[in-house]
Design an enzyme around this catalytic site. Structure first.
Site, short mmCIF file in Angstrom:
data_model
loop_
_atom_site.label_atom_id
_atom_site.label_comp_id
_atom_site.label_asym_id
_atom_site.label_seq_id
_atom_site.Cartn_x
_atom_site.Cartn_y
_atom_site.Cartn_z
N GLU A 179 6.56 32.43 32.07
CA GLU A 179 7.28 31.20 31.82
C GLU A 179 8.13 31.35 30.56
OE1 GLU A 179 3.95 28.45 31.69
OE2 GLU A 179 4.28 28.00 33.81
N ASP A 237 -2.95 28.68 35.62
CA ASP A 237 -3.34 28.36 36.99
C ASP A 237 -4.16 29.47 37.63
OD1 ASP A 237 -2.03 25.92 36.92
OD2 ASP A 237 -0.15 26.77 37.65
#
Length: 531
Positions: A151, A167
Site C-alpha cells: 500500500e 488482512d
C-alpha cells in the site's frame, strides 16, 4: 510535526470510494520528487510462476478511482453495474524469478500494488466504485490465487510505502525508498525461511490452524488475520474476549494514562472504567471521550467500539487502546502506548498472528493490524523527497543459505570466504582465500537471525557502515542490522540496513582480499554458494 495517519485493512468485497492508505496532515505540501516515481519490483521468490502487477487506487486531486499503467499514467475506471461487472484487465507483466520490472507511481496517487503469481486477479465494478479481491469472502474469485499487495501514497509531501499484513500474510515482500540524498530505507524482510516459520508457527497454536489456507495442489496460499478468519468462520469470534474483559476491568480501580503524541508529552488523557464504559478526561478534568468495552472483532479491526475518527482526541485514544489490546499490554502497563516490544504478546490469550509475524521479521517490524503503526512498529518506509522505490518479492524458502547447515562459501572464482588466520578477535579480517576445509571456512547460516557465523562469531559490517566499500569483519553476534544477511535468488547476500550486497572487490582473485559491501549488481563478485 506532520502526523501520518494510516487507513489500512478496510477493504473487502465492497466498492472502494475513498483513498485507501495514507493521508498526511498539518504541514503545507510542496512539490518534491519526480512527477512519476520509478518503482522497481524484483522477483526473488524462487518460484517459476508468471507474475502480474496491478497499480490501483485514487487520484488525490480529483478523487477519481482508477488504475495506473506501467509508465505511470492514471486512467479512471469505466462505469460499473449491479450486479458488479468485470473490470478491464489492467495487469502489468511482472518479472520472472531473479528478474525485475520497473513501474511508475504518479505523484498525487494513493493505492495498492497487487502482485499475483501464476494467475491474473479479477476486479469488478459497481456504480459506486471498485470491488477488490477478498479471498476470505465466500465465493470470491481470488480464493485460489496466490497474491498479495503493498500500500502506498505518493504526493507533494513524499512517499509512504508499506508491506501490509493487516488482512493476510501470503507473498512475503520488502519495500524500499531511496531519497534525493542517496540513502535507501528498507523494511519487510523476513528471516531466512520466514514464510514457513510464520505458517508453521501459526498452525501450531491451538485453535489457529484453520486460518492457514491451502490450495488443492498443496500450495499454502495465505494466513488470514484473526479478524478475517473469524468473519469467514475459520476462527473463534470470541477468542480475545476473556483478555479484553480483564484488561477493561483493570481500570475500575486504577487509572489508565494515554500519551498519544510522542512529540507532545504533556498531552495526556486519563481513563477509568465504570461498568462496560471507559471514560477519558483531559488534564483539566473535562470529559473528552468514552468507549464501550470492545468485542474481539472490534479489536481485530480497530473499529466498532474502537472506531478512530480523524481528530486530535478521540481518534488518537482509540488508536492507542486498539494497539494495546492487540499487543496484550492494556491492563498491565498503565501508561500507553507501551513502546517496549519485549512486553508485547504476553497476555493470555494473545494475538498470535501479530506475535509470530513480528518475530519473523528481520527488523521486527510488520503491519499485523490496522494500528500497528502506534509506536512505529509497522513495516513502512517514508521519504519526503524520493527518487525511486522498490518492492522485493522475497524467497519462499530458505534461499541460498540453508537452515543452519555448516559448510564453505565459495565465490564465482572458486575462492572461499575465510576468517583470516582463524582468529576470533573482534574486527578480524574476513577475506577470500583458497579453499582448505579449515574451521576458518566453515560458515553456518542461522535461520533464526539471518546471520552468517564462523567460529561462534558473526559476519559483520565494520562500524555498522552503509557506504560502498565498507569492509566486512568478524564480530561478536549482537543482533544489529550490521549482521543481517538475506540470501537472494541470484546467489548474493543482501544486508538490508545498507541495502548493499556482500562483495569481492573488483572480483579479485588475490587471496587475502578483504570483502566489502557494494551496490547489489548481480555480478560474479557478489555470487556466493554455501556448500
Amino acid at each position: 510535526m506532520r502526523s501520518l495517519r494510516t487507513l489500512v485493512g478496510v477493504l473487502a468485497a465492497t466498492a472502494l470510494t475513498v483513498p485507501l492508505v495514507l493521508t498526511t496532515g498539518d504541514t503545507p505540501a510542496r512539490a518534491v520528487g519526480p512527477s512519476v516515481l520509478p518503482v522497481t519490483v524484483t522477483n526473488s521468490t524462487g518460484r517459476s510462476d508468471a507474475v502480474y502487477l496491478y497499480v490501483i487506487g485514487t487520484n488525490l486531486s480529483t478523487g477519481r478511482l482508477g488504475y495506473v499503467s506501467a509508465g505511470g499514467t492514471f486512467t479512471a475506471w469505466p462505469a460499473g453495474s449491479i450486479p458488479p461487472s468485470p473490470a478491464p484487465d489492467v495487469s502489468i507483466p511482472g518479472p520472472g524469478n531473479g528478474g525485475s520490472t520497473t513501474i511508475g507511481f504518479p505523484r498525487g496517487f494513493s493505492g495498492r500494488v497487487y502482485f499475483s503469481l501464476g494467475t491474473r486477479l479479477s476486479f469488478f465494478l459497481t456504480p459506486d466504485g471498485l470491488v477488490q479481491p477478498a479471498p476470505w469472502a465466500g465465493g470470491d474469485a481470488s480464493h485460489d490465487v496466490l497474491f498479495d499487495w503493498s500500500e502506498f501514497t505518493y504526493n507533494d509531501a513524499g512517499l509512504w510505502l508499506n508491506s501490509s499484513q493487516v488482512d493476510m500474510f501470503a507473498v512475503p515482500h520488502a519495500v524500499t525508498v531511496t531519497g534525493a540524498n542517496g540513502v535507501t530505507k528498507r523494511t519487510g524482510d523476513l528471516v531466512s525461511d520466514g514464510r514457513s516459520a510464520v505458517i508453521n508457527g501459526i498452525k501450531a497454536q491451538p485453535g489457529w490452524a484453520s486460518t492457514v489456507v491451502t490450495r488443492s495442489d498443496g500450495t499454502v496460499l495465505r494466513v488470514l488475520s484473526p479478524g478475517k478468519a473469524a468473519g469467514a468462520g475459520l476462527f473463534s469470534t470470541t477468542y480475545l474476549d476473556p483478555y479484553i474483559t480483564s484488561a477493561w476491568n483493570a481500570y475500575t480501580s486504577k487509572t489508565l494514562t494515554v500519551v498519544p503524541f510522542a512529540d507532545q508529552p504533556n498531552t495526556k488523557f486519563f481513563g477509568r472504567t465504570s461498568g462496560n464504559v471507559m471514560t477519558f478526561t483531559n488534564t483539566s478534568g473535562a470529559q473528552v471521550a468514552s468507549f464501550t468495552k470492545p468485542t474481539s472483532a472490534n479489536v481485530w479491526g480497530c473499529d466498532g467500539n474502537l472506531q478512530a475518527p480523524n481528530d486530535l482526541v478521540v481518534g488518537p485514544i482509540a488508536r492507542t487502546l486498539c494497539a494495546a489490546l492487540n499487543r496484550g499490554t492494556l491492563g498491565t502497563i498503565d501508561t500507553q502506548p507501551s513502546l517496549n516490544a519485549a512486553d508485547f504478546y504476553k497476555s493470555s490469550p494473545t494475538n498470535q498472528y501479530a506475535r509470530i509475524l513480528h518475530a519473523n521479521m528481520v527488523d521486527g517490524k510488520a503491519y499485523a493490524f490496522a494500528f500497528d503503526d502506534v509506536g512505529n512498529f509497522e513495516s513502512l518506509v517514508n521519504d519526503g523527497d524520493p527518487r525511486s522505490a522498490g518492492i522485493v518479492l522475497s524467497p519462499f524458502g530458505a534461499g541460498g543459505g540453508g537452515g543452519g547447515t555448516a559448510g564453505s562459501i565459495t565465490n564465482a572464482n572458486g575462492l572461499c570466504l575465510d576468517n583470516n588466520a582463524a582468529s576470533t578477535a573482534n574486527g578480524n579480517k574476513i577475506q577470500i582465500w583458497g579453499c582448505n576445509g579449515t574451521v576458518a571456512q566453515q560458515w553456518t547460516f542461522v535461520a533464526a537471525g539471518t546471520t552468517l557465523r564462523v567460529q561462534g562469531k558473526c559476519l559483520d559490517i565494520a562500524g555498522g557502515g552503509t557506504a560502498n566499500g565498507t569492509k566486512v569483519q568478524l564480530w561478536d553476534c549482537n543482533s544489529t542490522g550490521a549482521q543481517v544477511w538475506i540470501p537472494q535468488s541470484n546467489g548474493s547476500y543482501l544486508n538490508p540496513q545498507s541495502n548493499r550486497c556482500l562483495d569481492d572487490p573488483g572480483a579479485s582473485t588475490t587471496p587475502g582480499t578483504q570483502v566489502q559491501i557494494w551496490d547489489c549488481n548481480g555480478s560474479g563478485a557478489q555470487r556466493w554458494t554455501l556448500h
